[in-house]
Design a protein around this motif. Structure first.
Motif, mmCIF file in Angstrom:
data_model
loop_
_atom_site.group_PDB
_atom_site.id
_atom_site.type_symbol
_atom_site.label_atom_id
_atom_site.label_comp_id
_atom_site.label_asym_id
_atom_site.label_seq_id
_atom_site.Cartn_x
_atom_site.Cartn_y
_atom_site.Cartn_z
ATOM 1 N N ASP A 67 0.808 -1.217 0.000
ATOM 2 C CA ASP A 67 0.000 0.000 0.000
ATOM 3 C C ASP A 67 0.843 1.271 0.000
ATOM 4 O OD1 ASP A 67 1.013 0.027 2.565
ATOM 5 O OD2 ASP A 67 -0.928 0.066 3.589
ATOM 6 N N GLY A 68 2.156 1.115 -0.064
ATOM 7 C CA GLY A 68 3.043 2.264 -0.110
ATOM 8 C C GLY A 68 3.629 2.665 1.234
ATOM 9 N N PRO A 116 1.830 -3.415 -7.026
ATOM 10 C CA PRO A 116 0.719 -2.450 -7.050
ATOM 11 C C PRO A 116 1.189 -1.028 -7.343
ATOM 12 C CG PRO A 116 0.604 -3.864 -5.101
ATOM 13 C CD PRO A 116 1.942 -4.110 -5.732
ATOM 14 N N ASP A 117 0.304 -0.238 -7.949
ATOM 15 C CA ASP A 117 0.643 1.139 -8.295
ATOM 16 C C ASP A 117 1.048 1.943 -7.068
ATOM 17 O OD1 ASP A 117 0.189 0.716 -10.983
ATOM 18 O OD2 ASP A 117 -1.848 1.519 -10.957
ATOM 19 N N ALA A 118 0.318 1.786 -5.967
ATOM 20 C CA ALA A 118 0.624 2.556 -4.761
ATOM 21 C C ALA A 118 2.023 2.237 -4.253
ATOM 22 C CB ALA A 118 -0.412 2.270 -3.675
ATOM 23 N N GLN A 119 2.406 0.995 -4.371
ATOM 24 C CA GLN A 119 3.741 0.582 -3.933
ATOM 25 C C GLN A 119 4.830 1.202 -4.808
ATOM 26 O OE1 GLN A 119 4.791 -3.624 -4.474
ATOM 27 N NE2 GLN A 119 5.526 -3.639 -2.357
ATOM 28 N N ILE A 120 4.633 1.155 -6.116
ATOM 29 C CA ILE A 120 5.626 1.722 -7.031
ATOM 30 C C ILE A 120 5.687 3.238 -6.903
ATOM 31 C CG2 ILE A 120 6.288 1.985 -9.442
ATOM 32 C CD1 ILE A 120 6.819 -0.781 -8.139
ATOM 33 N N ASP A 121 4.537 3.888 -6.684
ATOM 34 C CA ASP A 121 4.553 5.333 -6.435
ATOM 35 C C ASP A 121 5.429 5.651 -5.224
ATOM 36 O OD1 ASP A 121 2.847 5.841 -8.561
ATOM 37 O OD2 ASP A 121 1.038 5.938 -7.313
ATOM 38 N N ALA A 122 5.309 4.833 -4.175
ATOM 39 C CA ALA A 122 6.104 5.053 -2.964
ATOM 40 C C ALA A 122 7.586 4.788 -3.225
ATOM 41 C CB ALA A 122 5.588 4.167 -1.839
ATOM 42 N N VAL A 123 7.894 3.742 -3.999
ATOM 43 C CA VAL A 123 9.287 3.449 -4.335
ATOM 44 C C VAL A 123 9.895 4.610 -5.121
ATOM 45 C CG1 VAL A 123 10.799 1.951 -5.699
ATOM 46 C CG2 VAL A 123 9.016 0.947 -4.249
#
Length: 253
Positions: A67-68, A116-123
């Motif tokens: 979830d980021g 997940p998109d939220a995870q990659i956004d956080a990365v």
């Protein structure tokens, strides 16, 4: 073994959970590399607990959940134990010169999934923050499989390097889709094989230039494919792989 110490997060969005598994960076080296991993464990909690367990003898600076949500376990100024035996562009002991990011994903052994998109956004946000703090260039954001291809395959062929490249936090080259042409495969010998090995070494991979397409060459080719041409990871130097490799070298230069 280093004692667990409290510290403030380098990355303001991170929750801190100190790991006891760290040490000093060799010779006062400052980070010039970011290394991305996946956790490769059945659960996210299990991964976080393991990275903070004295028995594991492993750690990472950061852990990013699906979830980021982000956890920092080792201060960036310290040497986390995430890279292991490694090599890139003539350098060993990548632990001493890198910041390690573990990305929660069960990996190939536990049902490898899309990120997940939220995870990659956080990365992406985390990488941007680290890179700005230490002046790290995009070509020094690496996969664990880049620096240890004989041992590691993470973060794997599903990791969206394109998104990181478009965000300006990773080196990305559009992979070739060409078909046909020469294919180098196990057992082949000659100058074409030697040149292919030299080209992989030019990028940074640890590979011996023998002129023989040996087991090491196949392993390093798979690492290159996972990172730059993930549509087909088979260890064969087909036309698309070799053309992509040429494009990578051209862009690096």
């Amino acid at each position: 073994m280093a004692e667990e110490v409290s510290f403030q997060a380098d990355y303001r969005k991170a929750r801190v959970r100190p790991s006891p598994n760290f040490g000093e960076r060799r010779d006062g080296i400052s980070p010039d590399t970011v290394i991305l991993h996946y956790t490769g464990m059945a659960t996210a909690k299990g991964a976080e607990d393991w990275l903070c367990d004295t028995r594991s003898q492993v750690s990472s600076h950061y852990l990013v959940y699906e979830d980021g949500a982000t956890v920092q376990m080792v201060p960036e100024k310290a040497r986390a134990w995430h890279a292991g035996k490694s090599y890139w562009q003539g350098e060993t002991d990548l632990n001493s010169r890198s910041v390690g990011i573990e990305i929660v994903n069960p990996g190939h052994d536990f049902g490898y999934t899309d990120f997940p998109d939220a995870q990659i956004d956080a990365v992406i946000d985390l990488c941007r923050d680290i890179m700005a703090r230490w002046s790290i260039p995009v070509e020094r954001v690496l996969a664990h499989s880049d620096i240890a291809p004989s041992r590691k395959i993470d973060p794997g062929e599903k990791f969206p390097w394109r998104r990181l490249g478009e965000a300006g936090v990773a080196f990305f080259v559009e992979p070739s889709t060409c078909e046909g042409g020469e294919v180098l495969s196990p057992g082949d010998e000659g100058e074409a094989v030697a040149q292919f090995q030299r080209d992989l070494a030019c990028v940074g991979y640890g590979i011996s230039v023998t002129g023989t397409y040996d087991a090491e060459t196949g392993i390093v080719t798979k690492a290159f494919q996972r990172r730059f041409r993930p549509a087909k990871v088979d260890g064969m130097a087909d036309a698309a792989t070799m053309e992509t490799l040429r494009w990578v070298i051209q862009k690096l230069r």
